[in-house]
Design a protein around this motif. Structure first.
Motif, mmCIF file in Angstrom:
data_model
loop_
_atom_site.group_PDB
_atom_site.id
_atom_site.type_symbol
_atom_site.label_atom_id
_atom_site.label_comp_id
_atom_site.label_asym_id
_atom_site.label_seq_id
_atom_site.Cartn_x
_atom_site.Cartn_y
_atom_site.Cartn_z
ATOM 1 N N GLY A 70 5.241 26.760 -4.816
ATOM 2 C CA GLY A 70 5.344 24.847 -5.393
ATOM 3 C C GLY A 70 6.656 24.396 -5.916
ATOM 4 O O GLY A 70 6.452 23.833 -6.272
ATOM 5 N N ALA A 71 7.899 25.073 -5.612
ATOM 6 C CA ALA A 71 8.403 24.544 -6.217
ATOM 7 C C ALA A 71 8.657 24.860 -7.625
ATOM 8 O O ALA A 71 9.557 23.974 -8.412
ATOM 9 N N GLY A 72 8.783 26.163 -8.756
ATOM 10 C CA GLY A 72 8.281 25.826 -9.391
ATOM 11 C C GLY A 72 6.705 25.558 -10.398
ATOM 12 O O GLY A 72 7.005 25.660 -11.709
ATOM 13 N N THR A 73 5.940 24.783 -9.649
ATOM 14 C CA THR A 73 5.005 23.986 -10.121
ATOM 15 C C THR A 73 4.006 24.859 -10.554
ATOM 16 O O THR A 73 2.804 24.992 -11.106
ATOM 17 N N GLY A 110 14.042 29.129 0.413
ATOM 18 C CA GLY A 110 12.863 29.137 1.150
ATOM 19 C C GLY A 110 11.614 29.444 0.985
ATOM 20 O O GLY A 110 10.577 28.516 0.492
ATOM 21 N N GLN A 111 11.359 30.885 0.805
ATOM 22 C CA GLN A 111 10.361 31.262 0.076
ATOM 23 C C GLN A 111 9.830 31.016 -1.189
ATOM 24 O O GLN A 111 8.458 31.078 -1.563
ATOM 25 N N PRO A 140 20.008 36.531 3.376
ATOM 26 C CA PRO A 140 20.187 34.694 3.228
ATOM 27 C C PRO A 140 19.872 34.365 2.228
ATOM 28 O O PRO A 140 18.565 34.441 1.996
ATOM 29 N N ALA A 141 20.543 33.653 1.697
ATOM 30 C CA ALA A 141 19.900 32.620 0.219
ATOM 31 C C ALA A 141 18.941 31.591 1.057
ATOM 32 O O ALA A 141 18.147 31.248 -0.009
ATOM 33 N N LEU A 193 8.412 27.404 6.551
ATOM 34 C CA LEU A 193 9.698 28.367 5.670
ATOM 35 C C LEU A 193 10.860 27.318 6.903
ATOM 36 O O LEU A 193 12.094 27.363 6.296
ATOM 37 N N ILE A 194 10.916 27.830 8.269
ATOM 38 C CA ILE A 194 12.153 27.024 8.690
ATOM 39 C C ILE A 194 11.990 25.446 8.594
ATOM 40 O O ILE A 194 13.297 24.664 8.371
#
Length: 300
Positions: free
Chosen positions: A123-126, A116-117, A110-111, A217-218
């Motif tokens: 950290g959202a790319g940080t 989410g992972q 699932p996308a 994650l959820i």
């Protein structure tokens, strides 16, 4: 008469001899007034860690009272622990949603789970691994890895993590990681849009040691409506239940960055660029003073 005179002389002589002796007085010491060593009992301070039920801590240095306060921004904690804003997460989703959807079409993962992972682990790319190694999932080298790597302290000191030329390679490697290992085989028996079963299945298969990993994650999937990308791939209708309001992201052309070298600290960087430590942490979404070698720090 003569005898009487002699007796008087002898008496005078005896009296004069006694008068020359020093008089010594002896007294018994008073036990109540005798000197004794005084021992003062000092109660040592009790050092308590900051916990949910104990918001006040005493430090060992000078025993001050330190209060902790909750942050308004979101803290993402997995391989890295960083502080991010809603705008930053939304920008990250917009950048990598196509890659996640392509991987779902190719592998069946699932996308929403992939995104989410990625948000949680990087950290959202940080996070340092995503910045220095384009590793957005915290995947370690393992025995079969022959590509570039980077040393990073996670569960143990200086562990080996995979390094990629581009973040999209990290996404593809994450999909291969799940499809190639037998312990994740049960995940593919779930519906492709059943992100809750996938989240708990990942924890049961040993993907993460954090007991709260499925809930985290959820929570991200539902907060940012990531399941809509599952619906797009499957050709299903998606009904939004919540609305996330976001202001447009603006970028400053005058942003100046500094790359951390050996011996650097936030304090030394703050002095070098005449900026406070708190401002450095705010600009770089840091929740503590930890920085790593090669990390890019915004200083202006």
């Amino acid at each position: 008469m003569i005898k009487k005179f002699i007796l008087i002389v002898i008496m005078i002589f005896v009296v004069s001899c006694n008068a020359n002796h020093a008089v010594v007085k002896t007294t018994k010491p008073n036990p109540r007034k005798s000197e004794a060593q005084v021992v003062q009992r000092v109660r040592k301070p009790i050092y308590r860690p900051v916990t949910k039920n104990n918001p006040v801590a005493i430090t060992k240095k000078d025993s001050p009272t330190v209060k902790t306060y909750s942050n308004a921004t979101e803290v993402l904690e997995a391989t890295t622990r960083v502080k991010v804003t809603t705008q930053m997460v939304l920008a990250y989703i917009d950048k990598y949603k196509s890659v996640a959807k392509e991987n779902m079409t190719r592998t069946g993962i699932p996308a929403s789970i992939t995104l989410g992972q990625a948000i949680l682990e990087s950290g959202a790319g940080t996070g340092p691994l995503s910045i220095q190694a384009n590793n957005h999932f915290g995947i370690k080298c393992h025995k079969e890895w022959t590509g570039p790597s980077i040393k990073y302290t996670d569960d143990e000191e200086n562990e080996c993590f995979r390094k990629y030329e581009d973040p999209s390679q990290s996404f593809k490697d994450h999909s291969y990681f799940l499809t190639s290992r037998p312990r994740y085989a049960e995940l593919f028996s779930f519906q492709k849009d059943d992100y809750k079963s996938w989240a708990y299945g990942l924890k049961a298969a040993g993907y993460a040691t954090d007991k709260q990993y499925p809930d985290k994650l959820i929570g991200l999937i539902e907060k940012y409506q990531l399941s809509k990308y599952d619906a797009e791939v499957l050709g299903k209708d998606f009904v939004s239940t919540t609305t996330i309001v976001s202001k447009p992201i603006t970028y400053n052309d005058e942003v100046q960055k500094y790359t951390v070298v050996k011996g650097d600290s936030l304090y030394s960087i703050s002095k070098k660029f005449n900026i406070s430590i708190e401002e450095l942490k705010k600009k770089n979404n840091l929740i503590d003073n930890t920085i790593s070698l090669g990390q890019s720090i915004i200083v202006k």
